[in-house]
Design an enzyme around this catalytic site. Structure first.
Site, PDB file in Angstrom:
ATOM      1  N   SER A  10       0.855  -1.199   0.000  1.00  0.00           N
ATOM      2  CA  SER A  10       0.000   0.000   0.000  1.00  0.00           C
ATOM      3  C   SER A  10       0.882   1.237   0.000  1.00  0.00           C
ATOM      4  CB  SER A  10      -0.865   0.007   1.267  1.00  0.00           C
ATOM      5  OG  SER A  10      -0.068   0.392   2.391  1.00  0.00           O
ATOM      6  N   ASP A  11       0.277   2.380  -0.195  1.00  0.00           N
ATOM      7  CA  ASP A  11       1.029   3.606   0.034  1.00  0.00           C
ATOM      8  C   ASP A  11       0.934   3.927   1.537  1.00  0.00           C
ATOM      9  OD1 ASP A  11       1.475   6.534  -2.084  1.00  0.00           O
ATOM     10  OD2 ASP A  11       2.449   5.946  -0.222  1.00  0.00           O
ATOM     11  N   TRP A  12       1.639   4.977   1.944  1.00  0.00           N
ATOM     12  CA  TRP A  12       1.727   5.310   3.371  1.00  0.00           C
ATOM     13  C   TRP A  12       0.341   5.568   3.965  1.00  0.00           C
ATOM     14  CZ3 TRP A  12       6.558   6.026   5.967  1.00  0.00           C
ATOM     15  CH2 TRP A  12       6.453   6.444   7.293  1.00  0.00           C
ATOM     16  N   ASP A  13      -0.098   4.722   4.862  1.00  0.00           N
ATOM     17  CA  ASP A  13      -1.403   4.873   5.532  1.00  0.00           C
ATOM     18  C   ASP A  13      -2.585   4.729   4.574  1.00  0.00           C
ATOM     19  OD1 ASP A  13      -0.736   7.359   8.163  1.00  0.00           O
ATOM     20  OD2 ASP A  13      -0.335   5.203   8.004  1.00  0.00           O
ATOM     21  N   SER A  14      -2.356   4.342   3.328  1.00  0.00           N
ATOM     22  CA  SER A  14      -3.462   4.374   2.356  1.00  0.00           C
ATOM     23  C   SER A  14      -4.526   3.331   2.661  1.00  0.00           C
ATOM     24  CB  SER A  14      -2.932   4.188   0.931  1.00  0.00           C
ATOM     25  OG  SER A  14      -2.388   2.898   0.757  1.00  0.00           O
TER      26      SER A  14
END
Ligand code: GLC
Length: 754
Positions: A265-269
């Site tokens: 995932s992307d950061w915190d996505s």
């Protein structure tokens, strides 16, 4: 699985990974799905304990090699199964030796140059323990308001795909097991570059046909090139955020493209799926993302907190967890981490060494684009060697007084650009320093910043700048954007030179001194307000560590400009999105329909004017088109020739059309030229762009010599995704252009027959 992917994640890692998986508890498998942030050299008790418990698979943002080795020691010696860690870092355009921003690298139109840059970045990053990077960023975008255009490889799917694939090869080499190979990551899947209004993290409405024909090709080629991982996008694509979009990560990526790596995932996505309004809470987010095929969670902890419960409730099947953990284990085996998780920096060459700096210089030199090189006012007092129309190259031996003006002329930090986590300004060669070294010892270089920063609105230093410009044989202005004005979350609605830079240029233009404008920026800027006030424009993007040297070499003729625009330059921001590969429409703009609003007769009747696809207050053309870039050399193109006007669809494997031009270098400069081939499908079951790039070659051409350049086209090259969103090749007529940029006119017409 493609044969290439087989090399990257070859069978042995898979067998070893399966054997390891069989030993693992559910909690240990779930531990492989978690990436946590490092703490910049500090290993907290909590992090140590989590690693010992097998609850951490990857650390992001730890680049102290001693700390990395200790983390690997804890993971392999103090946990039950000794599974090593993936150490992730954004190495977007260099680690310690900084290369031009990716948009600038794209302006080289050179896969070898871009691959070499990724190779240098990988060697330096690997020497510090990094084994995974979150690059290449291969989002197609046509919106320079979007700050992340700086990280992109431009507007065109063909150019972006080939350069992105080159970066993958540079990072990964032919085997991930190589000491300096690092896993790469195709991001952000997908559609992030179409964020509405160029505002970051915004939603994007993109038809499936546009996805297949424009957005997906770079990702598909990355997958077939063997990229080790994919990253999901923050953004909402047609109502479904990237980190919960099983159509993207299962149907397209795994089933259609047979991608065998893993998805992060992307950061915190994953956590942000709730913010999107797509899930109710973190537990629901974990369920949706895991079932969508997002294998590893970056930064947030929805997986570690809720997957045990979700598996117990069979909301996420344990088989799914096995698949996710297995893919991650396979990469760790492919990287050789189980055999040797430690990094001996002594095994690597020094960072920022002469070879690396030489490559960074070569890339920066090839990335600069000469946009203008002719004086607007013939009466300007030239330095003796300037010919009537050309200002550049300057002859250093005949310059007694050089004025250097601008807040970016001597700033080794700003020239590095966005996404600089490990680069350091003390290694930078600035423009001012490099210009000084070009001048003869008796000459004078006078320097005034003119503005404290690129955003400075104060004219307090203008008189000082004017004074040195008046006295100079030439004035070099180094202006543009500070690095923070582009990159993630740094989007602008006004693309003019920021601050009082336009006013500064206008002030200096009151002198008769020739003005060379160097622009450092993370995006195309709208240069129309100043284009007639300067005599030459060299667009340097953010050129990296060796940027100043590259710019000086080009301005003083020790190198010849060869960069070409990978993105269209609008006249005004209101034209956006504007790009060469537009659809023709039913009422295309043309010079004989365009009437500027100021030329409208008073009380003109409603349908008496224009009636075509253009604005009434701005000409429909860009300021500079995709593929544009000047040289010091005068390179003439012959008309394009084809060896046949027919191409058979039936035996397209054996039959190709060869299109050829002959270049003639009518100058006394040895040069490199990026030759571009475009096609157009004249009639098709779904409309196609007025031009599509289908080939490019960077060729050396010596002064006074000719060079023949050919491209081959097969029937498959003429295919596209049709109304059913399936790849099709339709018989019919096509046009073929070969030229120096996307506005080339001369073409040949050919016919694809069944
Ligand atoms: C950022 C970016 C992504 C990057 C990641 C880790 O928010 O969107 O491109 O790789 O976080 O830094």
């Amino acid at each position: 699985m493609s044969c290439q992917q087989d090399i990257v994640l070859n069978q042995l890692p898979s067998q070893r990974a399966r054997a390891m998986l069989r030993k693992m508890t559910l909690m240990e498998k779930l531990g492989q799905l978690a990436q946590v942030s490092g703490n910049y050299g500090d290993i907290s008790d909590e992090l140590r304990h989590s690693i010992q418990q097998g609850r951490v698979s990857s650390i992001i943002n730890e680049v102290d090699v001693k700390v990395v080795n200790e983390l690997q020691r804890i993971a392999t010696k103090e946990s039950r199964l000794g599974i090593p860690l993936l150490i992730g870092r954004d190495v977007i355009h260099g680690f310690k030796t900084i290369f031009p921003i990716p948009l600038g690298q794209a302006a080289t139109w050179c896969t070898k140059t871009v691959q070499d840059g990724a190779r240098v970045a990988a060697i330096e990053a690997a020497s510090q323990g990094v084994n995974w990077t979150f690059a290449p960023m291969i989002d197609i975008t046509r919106d320079p308001r979007w700050g992340r255009i700086a990280e992109s490889l431009g507007e065109d799917p063909f150019l972006c795909a080939h350069l992105g694939a080159a970066m993958v090869k540079g990072f990964q080499t032919e085997s991930l097991n190589n000491t300096s190979a690092i896993a790469s990551c195709a991001k952000h899947f997908a559609g992030y570059g179409y964020s509405e209004s160029g505002r970051d993290y915004n939603f994007a409405n993109i038809s499936e046909n546009e996805l297949h024909n424009t957005v997906f090709p770079p990702f598909k080629l990355a997958a077939h090139t063997g990229v080790a991982t994919f990253m999901t996008s923050f953004s909402d694509l047609n109502g479904i955020p990237g980190s919960g979009n099983s159509w993207l990560t299962q149907d397209i990526l795994r089933e259609q493209w047979n991608f065998a790596g893993f998805v992060v995932s992307d950061w915190d996505s994953i956590k942000e799926l709730q913010v999107h309004g797509f899930t109710e809470d973190d537990k629901h987010s974990a369920c949706v993302a895991a079932n969508a095929g997002v294998d590893m969670e970056m930064a947030s902890s929805c997986y570690s907190r809720y997957l045990p419960e979700l598996v117990a409730q069979n909301a996420v099947h344990s088989d799914k967890i096995d698949e996710m953990a297995l893919r991650i284990l396979e990469l760790k085996y492919a990287l050789g981490l189980f055999d040797n998780p430690y990094t001996e920096s002594e095994d690597f060459v020094d960072m920022v060494n002469k070879v690396h700096l030489r490559k960074a210089l070569d890339t920066a030199t090839k990335s600069c684009v000469l946009l203008k090189n002719n004086s607007t006012d013939e009466h300007r007092r030239y330095t003796p060697q300037c010919t009537a129309s050309k200002i550049l190259p300057l002859d250093a031996s005949k310059i007694n007084n050089l004025a250097v003006i601008g807040p970016l002329a001597d700033d080794g930090y700003e020239q590095l650009g966005t996404w600089i986590f490990d680069g350091e300004e003390q290694h930078s060669i600035t423009c001012k320093a490099a210009f000084q070294n070009k001048l003869k010892s008796a000459a004078t270089l006078s320097f005034v910043k003119g503005l404290e920063t690129s955003r400075d609105e104060s004219s307090a230093q203008f008189e000082q700048a004017l004074t040195i410009a008046k006295a100079a044989d030439a004035a070099i202005l180094v202006l543009g954007e500070e690095s923070i004005l582009s990159g993630e979350a740094h989007c602008r609605t006004n693309l003019d030179l920021p601050g009082a830079q336009i006013q500064l240029i206008e002030k200096i233009a009151t002198t008769n001194t020739p003005i060379i404008l160097v622009v450092m920026a993370g995006r195309p800027l709208t240069l129309a307000p100043i284009i007639d006030k300067v005599d030459a424009i060299l667009y340097a993007w953010h050129p990296g560590t060796m940027g100043g040297q590259a710019i000086a070499d080009l301005i003083f003729g020790d190198a010849v400009p060869s960069g070409k625009l990978p993105v269209t330059f609008p006249r005004v921001v209101g034209q956006i999105p504007i790009y060469y590969g537009q659809k023709h429409g039913g009422r295309p703009a043309s010079n004989n329909t365009f009437v500027h609003q100021n030329d409208f007769p008073v009380r003109a009747s409603q349908t008496s004017l224009g009636m075509s696809s253009t604005h009434i207050d701005t000409h429909y053309s860009p300021l500079f088109p995709f593929g544009f870039g000047l040289s010091f050399a005068d390179i003439a193109y012959s008309p394009v020739e084809v060896d046949s006007h027919y191409l058979s669809k039936s035996n397209d494997k054996s039959k190709v059309i060869t299109a050829t031009v002959t270049l003639k270098n009518k100058s006394d400069f040895d040069a490199e030229e990026v030759v571009q081939m475009y096609i157009r499908d004249l009639v098709s079951s779904a409309t196609r762009p007025v031009k599509e790039l289908k080939g490019f070659k960077r060729v050396k051409i010596e002064a006074g010599r000719n060079k023949t350049v050919s491209f081959e086209l097969t029937a498959n090259d003429l295919g596209f995704y049709g109304p059913q969103n399936k790849f099709i090749v339709e018989v019919g007529k096509f046009r073929i252009w070969i030229g120096p940029n996307s506005e080339v006119n001369d073409y040949q017409e050919v016919e694809l027959i069944s």
